[in-house]
Write a protein that holds these residues in place. Structure first.
Motif, PDB file in Angstrom:
ATOM      1  N   ALA A  45      18.532 -48.937 -14.673  1.00 44.87           N
ATOM      2  CA  ALA A  45      19.809 -49.549 -14.279  1.00 44.87           C
ATOM      3  C   ALA A  45      19.973 -49.525 -12.762  1.00 44.87           C
ATOM      4  O   ALA A  45      20.459 -50.503 -12.173  1.00 44.87           O
ATOM      5  CB  ALA A  45      20.970 -48.823 -14.964  1.00 44.87           C
ATOM      6  N   ILE A  46      19.560 -48.440 -12.119  1.00 41.35           N
ATOM      7  CA  ILE A  46      19.631 -48.373 -10.649  1.00 41.35           C
ATOM      8  C   ILE A  46      18.707 -49.424 -10.033  1.00 41.35           C
ATOM      9  O   ILE A  46      19.078 -50.103  -9.069  1.00 41.35           O
ATOM     10  CB  ILE A  46      19.246 -46.958 -10.138  1.00 41.35           C
ATOM     11  CG1 ILE A  46      20.338 -45.963 -10.489  1.00 41.35           C
ATOM     12  CG2 ILE A  46      18.963 -46.946  -8.654  1.00 41.35           C
ATOM     13  CD1 ILE A  46      21.638 -46.182  -9.768  1.00 41.35           C
ATOM     14  N   GLU A  47      17.520 -49.564 -10.600  1.00 41.00           N
ATOM     15  CA  GLU A  47      16.593 -50.593 -10.095  1.00 41.00           C
ATOM     16  C   GLU A  47      17.194 -51.983 -10.275  1.00 41.00           C
ATOM     17  O   GLU A  47      17.099 -52.831  -9.380  1.00 41.00           O
ATOM     18  CB  GLU A  47      15.237 -50.485 -10.797  1.00 41.00           C
ATOM     19  CG  GLU A  47      14.456 -49.250 -10.381  1.00 41.00           C
ATOM     20  CD  GLU A  47      13.216 -49.013 -11.227  1.00 41.00           C
ATOM     21  OE1 GLU A  47      13.007 -49.709 -12.253  1.00 41.00           O
ATOM     22  OE2 GLU A  47      12.450 -48.095 -10.868  1.00 41.00           O
ATOM     23  N   ALA A  48      17.825 -52.222 -11.414  1.00 43.41           N
ATOM     24  CA  ALA A  48      18.467 -53.522 -11.646  1.00 43.41           C
ATOM     25  C   ALA A  48      19.609 -53.734 -10.654  1.00 43.41           C
ATOM     26  O   ALA A  48      19.809 -54.853 -10.169  1.00 43.41           O
ATOM     27  CB  ALA A  48      18.985 -53.605 -13.082  1.00 43.41           C
ATOM     28  N   PHE A  49      20.337 -52.685 -10.348  1.00 42.64           N
ATOM     29  CA  PHE A  49      21.410 -52.780  -9.354  1.00 42.64           C
ATOM     30  C   PHE A  49      20.854 -53.265  -8.017  1.00 42.64           C
ATOM     31  O   PHE A  49      21.394 -54.181  -7.409  1.00 42.64           O
ATOM     32  CB  PHE A  49      22.081 -51.415  -9.181  1.00 42.64           C
ATOM     33  CG  PHE A  49      22.991 -51.342  -7.985  1.00 42.64           C
ATOM     34  CD1 PHE A  49      24.267 -51.892  -8.028  1.00 42.64           C
ATOM     35  CD2 PHE A  49      22.567 -50.731  -6.812  1.00 42.64           C
ATOM     36  CE1 PHE A  49      25.103 -51.822  -6.924  1.00 42.64           C
ATOM     37  CE2 PHE A  49      23.406 -50.657  -5.701  1.00 42.64           C
ATOM     38  CZ  PHE A  49      24.672 -51.206  -5.762  1.00 42.64           C
ATOM     39  N   HIS A  50      19.761 -52.666  -7.587  1.00 47.28           N
ATOM     40  CA  HIS A  50      19.190 -53.036  -6.289  1.00 47.28           C
ATOM     41  C   HIS A  50      18.558 -54.431  -6.309  1.00 47.28           C
ATOM     42  O   HIS A  50      18.510 -55.096  -5.278  1.00 47.28           O
ATOM     43  CB  HIS A  50      18.172 -51.988  -5.834  1.00 47.28           C
ATOM     44  CG  HIS A  50      18.834 -50.722  -5.397  1.00 47.28           C
ATOM     45  ND1 HIS A  50      19.582 -50.622  -4.248  1.00 47.28           N
ATOM     46  CD2 HIS A  50      18.885 -49.504  -5.980  1.00 47.28           C
ATOM     47  CE1 HIS A  50      20.059 -49.401  -4.132  1.00 47.28           C
ATOM     48  NE2 HIS A  50      19.659 -48.697  -5.166  1.00 47.28           N
ATOM     49  N   GLN A  51      18.108 -54.872  -7.466  1.00 46.33           N
ATOM     50  CA  GLN A  51      17.497 -56.195  -7.565  1.00 46.33           C
ATOM     51  C   GLN A  51      18.531 -57.300  -7.712  1.00 46.33           C
ATOM     52  O   GLN A  51      18.209 -58.458  -7.525  1.00 46.33           O
ATOM     53  CB  GLN A  51      16.527 -56.237  -8.743  1.00 46.33           C
ATOM     54  CG  GLN A  51      15.311 -55.353  -8.528  1.00 46.33           C
ATOM     55  CD  GLN A  51      14.481 -55.215  -9.789  1.00 46.33           C
ATOM     56  OE1 GLN A  51      14.789 -55.780 -10.826  1.00 46.33           O
ATOM     57  NE2 GLN A  51      13.413 -54.434  -9.696  1.00 46.33           N
ATOM     58  N   THR A  52      19.777 -56.959  -8.046  1.00 43.10           N
ATOM     59  CA  THR A  52      20.788 -57.991  -8.288  1.00 43.10           C
ATOM     60  C   THR A  52      21.882 -57.985  -7.233  1.00 43.10           C
ATOM     61  O   THR A  52      22.979 -58.468  -7.482  1.00 43.10           O
ATOM     62  CB  THR A  52      21.434 -57.823  -9.679  1.00 43.10           C
ATOM     63  OG1 THR A  52      22.059 -56.539  -9.725  1.00 43.10           O
ATOM     64  CG2 THR A  52      20.428 -57.971 -10.792  1.00 43.10           C
ATOM     65  N   HIS A  60      27.920 -53.692 -12.653  1.00 40.55           N
ATOM     66  CA  HIS A  60      27.597 -53.371 -14.047  1.00 40.55           C
ATOM     67  C   HIS A  60      26.444 -52.377 -14.108  1.00 40.55           C
ATOM     68  O   HIS A  60      26.494 -51.400 -14.850  1.00 40.55           O
ATOM     69  CB  HIS A  60      27.241 -54.652 -14.816  1.00 40.55           C
ATOM     70  CG  HIS A  60      26.498 -54.372 -16.081  1.00 40.55           C
ATOM     71  ND1 HIS A  60      27.137 -53.985 -17.233  1.00 40.55           N
ATOM     72  CD2 HIS A  60      25.166 -54.379 -16.369  1.00 40.55           C
ATOM     73  CE1 HIS A  60      26.224 -53.783 -18.183  1.00 40.55           C
ATOM     74  NE2 HIS A  60      25.034 -54.018 -17.681  1.00 40.55           N
ATOM     75  N   TRP A  61      25.401 -52.625 -13.352  1.00 36.25           N
ATOM     76  CA  TRP A  61      24.206 -51.771 -13.395  1.00 36.25           C
ATOM     77  C   TRP A  61      24.484 -50.400 -12.799  1.00 36.25           C
ATOM     78  O   TRP A  61      23.979 -49.386 -13.295  1.00 36.25           O
ATOM     79  CB  TRP A  61      23.031 -52.450 -12.694  1.00 36.25           C
ATOM     80  CG  TRP A  61      22.607 -53.670 -13.446  1.00 36.25           C
ATOM     81  CD1 TRP A  61      22.740 -54.968 -13.051  1.00 36.25           C
ATOM     82  CD2 TRP A  61      22.031 -53.705 -14.748  1.00 36.25           C
ATOM     83  NE1 TRP A  61      22.277 -55.813 -14.024  1.00 36.25           N
ATOM     84  CE2 TRP A  61      21.828 -55.067 -15.079  1.00 36.25           C
ATOM     85  CE3 TRP A  61      21.670 -52.736 -15.665  1.00 36.25           C
ATOM     86  CZ2 TRP A  61      21.274 -55.459 -16.291  1.00 36.25           C
ATOM     87  CZ3 TRP A  61      21.113 -53.128 -16.876  1.00 36.25           C
ATOM     88  CH2 TRP A  61      20.925 -54.478 -17.177  1.00 36.25           C
ATOM     89  N   ALA A  62      25.289 -50.328 -11.750  1.00 40.90           N
ATOM     90  CA  ALA A  62      25.642 -49.033 -11.160  1.00 40.90           C
ATOM     91  C   ALA A  62      26.416 -48.194 -12.175  1.00 40.90           C
ATOM     92  O   ALA A  62      26.131 -47.006 -12.366  1.00 40.90           O
ATOM     93  CB  ALA A  62      26.453 -49.238  -9.890  1.00 40.90           C
ATOM     94  N   ILE A  63      27.382 -48.807 -12.835  1.00 40.48           N
ATOM     95  CA  ILE A  63      28.186 -48.084 -13.822  1.00 40.48           C
ATOM     96  C   ILE A  63      27.342 -47.716 -15.045  1.00 40.48           C
ATOM     97  O   ILE A  63      27.462 -46.605 -15.577  1.00 40.48           O
ATOM     98  CB  ILE A  63      29.433 -48.906 -14.203  1.00 40.48           C
ATOM     99  CG1 ILE A  63      30.364 -48.967 -12.986  1.00 40.48           C
ATOM    100  CG2 ILE A  63      30.148 -48.318 -15.411  1.00 40.48           C
ATOM    101  CD1 ILE A  63      31.515 -49.924 -13.117  1.00 40.48           C
TER     102      ILE A  63
END
Length: 186
Positions: A45-52, A60-63
């Motif tokens: 989810a953290i990786e998705a946060f940084h990619q989006t 959403h990904w951070a939470i």
């Protein structure tokens, strides 16, 4: 790992002959697997946060990561308690008890205390918010930072958490593969 333990138990007699020990063993394996899975989902989810960051959904990904890391800590704390209880259970086979070394960092009092303190702070924060007692400017949730997981003054670094999860995995692997000897009476 938990599924493999079930297969080994059914086919080769793996697991303690003592019901309480087998229960602690099964749950420790399951809790370790859950702690690692939730940690991995938190990292994804953290990786998705940084990619989006350019999209509209990074929050959403951070939470989502926070929920996964909270669950990982909860499962890891419970794993430690189960593993320690199994190690000290006199009715468990001595060879099974020996698969859980006291010398690992995860079984040091400081590690368990810090995990428990952070988890308690998360739970306490919820009751403070629900009772409308949260001071202005306070932390409102666990934060994954560059350093690690932080809430207020509590911090567990990524390297510590990863070491504890690796050690939990190693212990779980050993207790998964434990097969009592015919003369090994609990």
């Amino acid at each position: 790992m938990a599924g493999w333990f079930g297969v080994l138990r059914a086919l080769s007699g793996a697991g303690s002959n003592d019901f309480v020990a087998a229960s602690l063993q099964s749950n420790a394996i399951r809790l370790c697997q859950a702690a690692i899975s939730e940690y991995q989902l938190g990292i994804l989810a953290i990786e998705a946060f940084h990619q989006t960051l350019e999209n509209l959904t990074p929050l959403h990904w951070a939470i989502a990561s926070i929920g996964h890391f909270e669950s990982s800590l909860w499962h890891l704390e419970r794993f430690i308690k189960h593993a320690k209880a199994l190690r000290s259970l006199h009715s468990a086979e001595m060879d099974l008890r020996r698969t859980i070394p006291k010398s690992l960092a995860i079984f040091k009092q400081d590690a368990e205390r810090r995990i428990t303190r952070l988890r308690h702070q998360i739970a306490h924060l919820e009751s403070v918010i629900q009772n409308r007692e949260l001071p202005q400017g306070s932390s409102i949730m666990l934060r994954p930072t560059r350093t690690g997981l932080v809430l207020g003054s509590e911090c567990i670094t990524w390297s510590e958490l990863e070491q504890w999860l690796r050690e939990a995995y190693d212990v779980s692997e050993k207790i998964t593969e434990f097969v009592p000897k015919p003369d090994d009476v609990p």
